[in-house]
Design an enzyme around this catalytic site. Structure first.
Site, PDB file in Angstrom:
ATOM      1  N   LYS A 178       0.845  -1.199   0.000  1.00  0.00           N
ATOM      2  CA  LYS A 178       0.000   0.000   0.000  1.00  0.00           C
ATOM      3  C   LYS A 178       0.876   1.243   0.000  1.00  0.00           C
ATOM      4  O   LYS A 178       1.468   1.620   1.013  1.00  0.00           O
ATOM      5  CB  LYS A 178      -0.911  -0.003   1.234  1.00  0.00           C
ATOM      6  CG  LYS A 178      -1.885   1.161   1.209  1.00  0.00           C
ATOM      7  CD  LYS A 178      -1.819   1.904   2.533  1.00  0.00           C
ATOM      8  CE  LYS A 178      -2.541   3.210   2.502  1.00  0.00           C
ATOM      9  NZ  LYS A 178      -1.921   4.244   1.654  1.00  0.00           N
ATOM     10  N   GLY A 231       6.703   5.760   8.138  1.00  0.00           N
ATOM     11  CA  GLY A 231       5.827   6.932   8.116  1.00  0.00           C
ATOM     12  C   GLY A 231       5.946   7.702   9.408  1.00  0.00           C
ATOM     13  O   GLY A 231       7.010   7.708  10.041  1.00  0.00           O
ATOM     14  N   SER A 232       4.841   8.306   9.825  1.00  0.00           N
ATOM     15  CA  SER A 232       4.894   9.184  10.997  1.00  0.00           C
ATOM     16  C   SER A 232       4.874   8.374  12.296  1.00  0.00           C
ATOM     17  O   SER A 232       4.422   7.230  12.335  1.00  0.00           O
ATOM     18  CB  SER A 232       3.713  10.143  10.972  1.00  0.00           C
ATOM     19  OG  SER A 232       2.516   9.416  11.089  1.00  0.00           O
ATOM     20  N   GLY A 236       2.657   5.060  13.218  1.00  0.00           N
ATOM     21  CA  GLY A 236       3.461   3.898  13.593  1.00  0.00           C
ATOM     22  C   GLY A 236       3.042   3.338  14.948  1.00  0.00           C
ATOM     23  O   GLY A 236       2.869   2.127  15.111  1.00  0.00           O
ATOM     24  N   GLU A 253       9.591   2.115  10.841  1.00  0.00           N
ATOM     25  CA  GLU A 253      10.596   3.168  10.665  1.00  0.00           C
ATOM     26  C   GLU A 253       9.845   4.480  10.707  1.00  0.00           C
ATOM     27  O   GLU A 253       8.961   4.720   9.890  1.00  0.00           O
ATOM     28  CB  GLU A 253      11.327   3.034   9.324  1.00  0.00           C
ATOM     29  CG  GLU A 253      12.243   1.836   9.222  1.00  0.00           C
ATOM     30  CD  GLU A 253      13.370   1.824  10.246  1.00  0.00           C
ATOM     31  OE1 GLU A 253      13.647   2.882  10.859  1.00  0.00           O
ATOM     32  OE2 GLU A 253      13.933   0.745  10.455  1.00  0.00           O
ATOM     33  N   CYS A 287      13.819  11.263   6.560  1.00  0.00           N
ATOM     34  CA  CYS A 287      13.789  10.956   8.007  1.00  0.00           C
ATOM     35  C   CYS A 287      15.193  11.088   8.594  1.00  0.00           C
ATOM     36  O   CYS A 287      15.342  11.206   9.806  1.00  0.00           O
ATOM     37  CB  CYS A 287      13.192   9.592   8.271  1.00  0.00           C
ATOM     38  SG  CYS A 287      13.897   8.314   7.276  1.00  0.00           S
ATOM     39  N   GLN A 334       1.651  19.745   4.036  1.00  0.00           N
ATOM     40  CA  GLN A 334       3.012  19.752   4.574  1.00  0.00           C
ATOM     41  C   GLN A 334       3.560  21.185   4.576  1.00  0.00           C
ATOM     42  O   GLN A 334       4.237  21.591   5.515  1.00  0.00           O
ATOM     43  CB  GLN A 334       3.900  18.813   3.753  1.00  0.00           C
ATOM     44  CG  GLN A 334       5.284  18.615   4.330  1.00  0.00           C
ATOM     45  CD  GLN A 334       5.290  17.894   5.687  1.00  0.00           C
ATOM     46  OE1 GLN A 334       4.663  16.865   5.847  1.00  0.00           O
ATOM     47  NE2 GLN A 334       5.989  18.458   6.657  1.00  0.00           N
ATOM     48  N   GLU A 385      10.022  16.714  15.018  1.00  0.00           N
ATOM     49  CA  GLU A 385      10.340  16.535  13.600  1.00  0.00           C
ATOM     50  C   GLU A 385       9.410  17.419  12.783  1.00  0.00           C
ATOM     51  O   GLU A 385       8.191  17.368  12.943  1.00  0.00           O
ATOM     52  CB  GLU A 385      10.148  15.069  13.172  1.00  0.00           C
ATOM     53  CG  GLU A 385      10.556  14.852  11.730  1.00  0.00           C
ATOM     54  CD  GLU A 385      10.348  13.429  11.238  1.00  0.00           C
ATOM     55  OE1 GLU A 385       9.242  12.892  11.408  1.00  0.00           O
ATOM     56  OE2 GLU A 385      11.299  12.857  10.679  1.00  0.00           O
TER      57      GLU A 385
HETATM   58  O1  TXE Z   1       2.265  10.039   7.278  1.00  0.00           O
HETATM   59  P1  TXE Z   1       1.436   8.775   7.740  1.00  0.00           P
HETATM   60  P2  TXE Z   1       1.833  11.245   6.297  1.00  0.00           P
HETATM   61  C1  TXE Z   1       5.963  12.361   8.967  1.00  0.00           C
HETATM   62  C2  TXE Z   1       6.188  13.799   8.598  1.00  0.00           C
HETATM   63  C3  TXE Z   1       4.910  14.162   7.931  1.00  0.00           C
HETATM   64  C4  TXE Z   1       3.900  13.349   8.699  1.00  0.00           C
HETATM   65  C5  TXE Z   1       2.615  13.030   7.985  1.00  0.00           C
HETATM   66  O2  TXE Z   1       6.368  14.546   9.761  1.00  0.00           O
HETATM   67  O3  TXE Z   1       4.653  15.529   8.054  1.00  0.00           O
HETATM   68  O4  TXE Z   1       4.576  12.156   8.987  1.00  0.00           O
HETATM   69  O5  TXE Z   1       2.852  12.347   6.756  1.00  0.00           O
HETATM   70  C6  TXE Z   1      -0.551   5.003   5.950  1.00  0.00           C
HETATM   71  N1  TXE Z   1      -3.298   2.234   9.315  1.00  0.00           N
HETATM   72  N2  TXE Z   1       6.566  11.448   8.026  1.00  0.00           N
HETATM   73  O6  TXE Z   1       0.433  11.682   6.575  1.00  0.00           O
HETATM   74  O7  TXE Z   1       0.033   9.149   8.019  1.00  0.00           O
HETATM   75  C7  TXE Z   1      -0.638   6.132   4.949  1.00  0.00           C
HETATM   76  O8  TXE Z   1      -1.719   5.931   4.054  1.00  0.00           O
HETATM   77  C8  TXE Z   1      -2.423   1.840   8.393  1.00  0.00           C
HETATM   78  C9  TXE Z   1       7.870  11.026   8.371  1.00  0.00           C
HETATM   79  O9  TXE Z   1       2.107  10.846   4.915  1.00  0.00           O
HETATM   80  O10 TXE Z   1       2.212   8.095   8.801  1.00  0.00           O
HETATM   81  C10 TXE Z   1       0.730   6.046   4.290  1.00  0.00           C
HETATM   82  O11 TXE Z   1       0.756   5.001   3.327  1.00  0.00           O
HETATM   83  N3  TXE Z   1      -1.772   2.684   7.567  1.00  0.00           N
HETATM   84  C11 TXE Z   1       8.260   9.777   7.656  1.00  0.00           C
HETATM   85  C12 TXE Z   1       1.635   5.684   5.471  1.00  0.00           C
HETATM   86  O12 TXE Z   1       0.769   5.113   6.461  1.00  0.00           O
HETATM   87  C13 TXE Z   1      -2.007   3.991   7.713  1.00  0.00           C
HETATM   88  C14 TXE Z   1       7.875   9.718   6.209  1.00  0.00           C
HETATM   89  C15 TXE Z   1       2.362   6.891   6.089  1.00  0.00           C
HETATM   90  O13 TXE Z   1       1.406   7.862   6.426  1.00  0.00           O
HETATM   91  C16 TXE Z   1      -2.897   4.485   8.679  1.00  0.00           C
HETATM   92  C17 TXE Z   1       6.535  10.225   5.989  1.00  0.00           C
HETATM   93  C18 TXE Z   1      -3.570   3.529   9.505  1.00  0.00           C
HETATM   94  N4  TXE Z   1      -4.435   3.904  10.436  1.00  0.00           N
HETATM   95  C19 TXE Z   1       5.943  11.074   6.877  1.00  0.00           C
HETATM   96  N5  TXE Z   1      -2.927   5.834   8.596  1.00  0.00           N
HETATM   97  C20 TXE Z   1       9.749   9.507   7.853  1.00  0.00           C
HETATM   98  N6  TXE Z   1      10.307   9.903   8.986  1.00  0.00           N
HETATM   99  O14 TXE Z   1      10.375   8.920   6.983  1.00  0.00           O
HETATM  100  C21 TXE Z   1      -2.072   6.195   7.609  1.00  0.00           C
HETATM  101  N7  TXE Z   1      -1.515   5.080   7.056  1.00  0.00           N
END
Ligand code: TXE
Length: 483
Positions: A178, A231-232, A236, A253, A287, A334, A385
């Protein structure tokens, strides 16, 4: 919005077939918001469950295929990505906003990752040893887990999916992938290449849509044996709670607030290069970005002045334009988050050294200038962050103080130091509480054949990438034989 000739029509890939979604969504070009990059199919819970069921049905067959078969599949995928790196890089630059050279580099990296895991599929792993009991022999083998759910973010739309999909398939798992909502065209382009690599139907599935519906269905499904997420922190943590409740294996991560320490003995030009690259390139959307620059007092002012000088010379613009150093922020949300962080940093008393303004360019996009603050360790700009082109400088009395500041964060992904002292560099490598250290290098920028990951709030579970990926994508079995 204008529909570009290059617009992708991205569908789901479920059980070996391309499927329309329950609804459709679009992704836009952050360098030029009039351009639609993809119209894509969005799945709901039912469609996601079909993909998971297909992966579960495919697992027994795929897990029994020969290492040669798996290596050939991965090698073919890697070769095609490498041949098409420029075209894929262009798509990435259009959809995510990385500059074209960065985007081509990322596409190439994805190709190399598939090639690396083609080799790993063949190399395997295992031990045979004598038992403590007479006549008994013991062997330790690795087996695949089953169905793995791979949930990825937008900031590396080729490399992160590649470093999850390639080891998952190499070790014999089936996959439900996904991608993030902002980058469906990249997810689809990768899936399209994988779909032509002679995998049995159902072994690899692509489901696009919202995190709340598609992602959550993957997390909740009893048929999904393991989940790897990037992700966030908030998402996580939520996934960790939900997945461990049903005892699924989890790898996370998440964020970072990575320090770059600059000591008085450092080559200052080199240190400024590391800081500017690590903090601001890829629009700070790494990240591993160095968002905390911890500088020894005696070189503090000279360092700040040189960084400001460099920032003023950077070219911020369209990701595809030649000579652009920094592309746009990925989307409106963002950008708003970044601008709010600038306001709150000023309000809490951090000293604004410039940048952090919204910029207008020939095309309408999410452009902002890179921002620098002088902060105190307790300021939020030094703790949270932000995930944008925003960094702060913290003043350190000496090396010992710099090390304390470097470790004073809930995160623990990467830490860097610029110094000409071998003793200090070695001490820092040993005492920085992170998963990765850098000496005289930017914190952002890692190899693909070695472990990636952190400690504390940055990561959970085994490391990704390199041979260590086997820790997550396999389980160990111990066999006893009385000969
Ligand atoms: O992240 P999300 P977003 C941080 C960065 C950014 C913030 C938001 O600060 O501003 O996160 O970004 C999926 N169950 N990082 O909204 O929501 C979602 O669809 C399962 C840091 O993009 O964490 C996407 O595929 N999955 C980071 C993935 O999770 C779910 C890199 C990441 O989305 C879900 C990116 C749920 N309930 C963002 N909700 C880094 N440090 O590398 C969302 N998702």
């Amino acid at each position: 919005m204008k529909r570009s000739d290059l617009q992708q029509n991205a569908r789901q890939y479920i059980n070996g077939r391309w499927e329309t979604g329950v609804t459709t969504g679009i992704s836009e070009n952050p360098s030029d918001t009039r351009e639609v990059v993809a119209e894509y199919a969005r799945a709901d819970r039912n469609q996601t469950e079909l993909a998971i069921r297909a992966a579960a049905d495919a697992f027994p067959h795929w897990s029994q295929t020969t290492p040669q078969r798996r290596a050939d599949v991965l090698d073919q995928i890697g070769s095609e990505i490498l041949v098409r790196r420029e075209e894929l890089g262009k798509l990435l630059a259009r959809e995510e906003g990385k500059t074209l050279p960065e985007a081509i580099g990322e596409a190439a990296r994805a190709g190399h990752i598939f090639k690396f895991f083609a080799g790993e599929a063949l190399r395997g792993d295992g031990e045979t040893l004598a038992s403590v009991r007479p006549g008994v022999q013991v062997d330790i083998t690795r087996e695949p887990l089953g169905v793995v759910g791979l949930i990825t973010p937008w900031n590396f739309p080729f490399a992160i999916p590649a470093w999850k999909i390639a080891p998952a398939l190499a070790y014999g798992n089936s996959v439900v992938f996904k991608p993030a909502e902002l980058v469906p065209a990249c997810g689809w382009a990768l899936a399209e290449i994988i779909s032509r690599a002679a995998l049995p139907a159902g072994t690899f599935n692509l489901v696009m849509g919202s995190g709340r519906e598609v992602g959550q269905s993957i997390v909740d499904s009893p048929l999904v044996d393991a989940i790897s997420f990037t992700g966030s922190v908030v998402t996580g943590e939520h996934i960790l709670q939900a997945a461990t409740r049903r005892r699924a294996k989890v790898q996370l991560e998440m964020g970072g607030k990575n320090p770059l320490v600059v000591l008085a003995d450092a080559d200052l030009d080199r240190a400024v290069d590391c800081a500017v690259q690590g903090a601001y390139f890829s629009t700070g959307q790494h990240c591993t970005a160095s968002s905390r620059l911890i500088v020894e007092s005696t070189v503090h002012d000279a360092f700040v002045s040189r960084v400001r000088h460099r920032l003023a010379a950077l070219k911020i613009g369209h990701a595809l334009a030649q000579g652009t150093d920094i592309g746009p922020v990925v989307d409106r949300h963002q950008l708003e988050r970044n601008l709010a962080a600038i306001e709150s940093a000023t309000a809490e008393g951090a000293e604004h050294m410039g940048g952090g303004e919204r910029l207008n360019r020939a095309t309408t996009g999410y452009y902002m200038s890179p921002a620098l603050f002088l902060a105190k360790p307790e300021h939020r700009v030094a703790r949270d962050e932000i995930f944008g082109p925003v960094a702060c400088v913290l003043r350190a009395d000496d090396y010992e103080h710099a090390l304390v500041l470097a470790n004073d964060t809930p995160f623990g992904l990467c830490a860097g130091i610029c110094t000409t002292s071998l003793a200090r560099a070695m001490h820092f490598k040993r005492h920085a509480r992170v998963g990765m250290t850098m000496v005289n290098l930017p914190t952002a920028g890692v190899d693909y054949h070695v472990p990636f990951g952190g400690r504390k709030a940055s990561s959970y579970g085994p490391r990704e990438q390199g041979r260590h990926a086997a820790e997550f994508y396999t389980t160990v079995k111990t066999g006893y034989v009385l000969a």
